[in-house]
Design an enzyme around this catalytic site. Structure first.
Site: not given
Length: 351
Positions: A72, A303
């Site tokens: 990510c 994230h």
């Protein structure tokens, strides 16, 4: 991070960014101070106008990137870079093939350009997802410290990526001159002339589209408490890590200006670090935010996502998912790396 619009490299070096330095300015030489002072300020983001005039048939750009194993951080950064028009068009047109003089094989640049081609494919739909696995594998070959599938820091990845791309597409062969280069003195130059001379010297060895779009100068000035003279040093930067003040000087939330003011405030040096040894003339320039790399979670686990500006608004990029987002939703405490490009209008910095 700066993007590119307007001006040329040498001209922009003289059109320095007043909005990105502390408004306090420098002390007069006659000021009586008890200790030497270190001033740090931005001399300007050295941007150039896009030269690519060829019309590209582009898609919407609203295409996600597949997460191929804790990637990510890569996906968020690539989406932000993908929305840097000067870099995107340069890659899609393969302009680096004609410009590069570096002896290095441009394999990472080719892989990166292939990812951008997939993201901006005019024949692909908005539900298309691009797989960056080949690009990531090539990147790990050139930067072994990113081997494996553990989560990485997005800003660190961005720095390594830009550095490697620059080395591959450098317009110079990077042959170092034998012997030690003489130290040049610019004591009688105006600050803008000194900055321009140092930038020109930098371009003699490091000159690429990456430098055009993302590089700037950072000036550090020492004010000697003994003789009251200033000495300037200039460093090239691609991104700045800004400190966060505890609260805004005007009350309420913390603005970018507050962070820049804290970054550029004077630092008094003690006697052990004091130096033994002219005012900056700068112009106001406006920068617009066009992409944000966000981080949620903790230092050890989290994230990354991205928000990028489109022609008709903003979009939220969460790996394979792409959704519209309002501008009011951009201001969160998750913003980690912010990308700016110079606006055509001259004004003060927007908050």
């Amino acid at each position: 991070m700066p993007g590119a619009t307007g001006g040329n490299a040498e001209g922009s070096c003289q059109a320095l960014c007043q909005v990105l330095i502390s408004q306090n300015g420098l002390q007069r030489e006659t000021t009586d101070i008890s200790q030497s002072v270190l001033y740090t300020s931005l001399m300007g983001l050295l941007l150039v106008t896009d030269k690519e005039k060829e019309q590209l048939n582009l898609g919407s750009g609203r295409v996600g990137l597949r997460n191929v194993g804790n990637t990510c951080f890569l996906n968020a950064v690539v989406q932000c870079l993908s929305h840097t028009p000067g870099l995107r068009d340069y890659c899609l047109l393969k302009s680096y093939r004609q410009e590069k003089s570096s002896k290095e094989d441009a394999k990472l640049m080719e892989a990166f350009s292939q990812v951008l081609a997939g993201l901006w494919d005019a024949d692909g739909g908005e539900n298309t997802v691009v797989n960056p696995r080949q690009f990531y594998s090539t990147f790990k070959e050139t930067v072994p410290c990113f081997s494996g599938y553990s989560q990485q820091d997005a800003q660190e990845f961005l720095r390594f990526l830009l550095d490697r791309l620059h080395n591959e597409i450098n317009r110079h062969s990077c042959v170092r001159r034998p012997g030690k280069e003489p130290v040049q003195k610019y004591a009688k130059f105006r600050l803008s002339e000194e900055a321009a001379a140092m930038w020109k010297k930098h371009l003699e060895r490091d000159d690429s589209r990456i430098v055009d779009l993302f590089s700037g100068q950072l000036r550090s000035s020492l004010h000697c408490s003994v003789c009251s003279h200033y000495s300037n040093t200039f460093d090239v930067f691609c991104d700045l890590s800004l400190p966060m003040p505890k609260r805004s000087s005007l009350g309420g939330g913390v603005s970018l200006r507050d962070c820049l003011d804290l970054f550029s405030q004077e630092e008094r040096l003690d006697q052990e670090n004091a130096p033994v040894g002219p005012q900056p003339v700068v112009g106001a320039v406006l920068y617009d935010l066009y992409a944000v790399c966000n981080h949620s979670g903790t230092v050890n686990m989290g994230h990354y996502t991205a928000c990028c500006r489109e022609d008709d608004g903003w979009c939220f990029y969460n790996d394979s998912s792409v959704t519209p987002v309002s501008e009011s939703q951009l201001q969160t405490n998750q913003a980690y790396v912010l990308f700016y490009q110079r606006s055509n209008s001259n004004s003060t910095l927007r908050k």
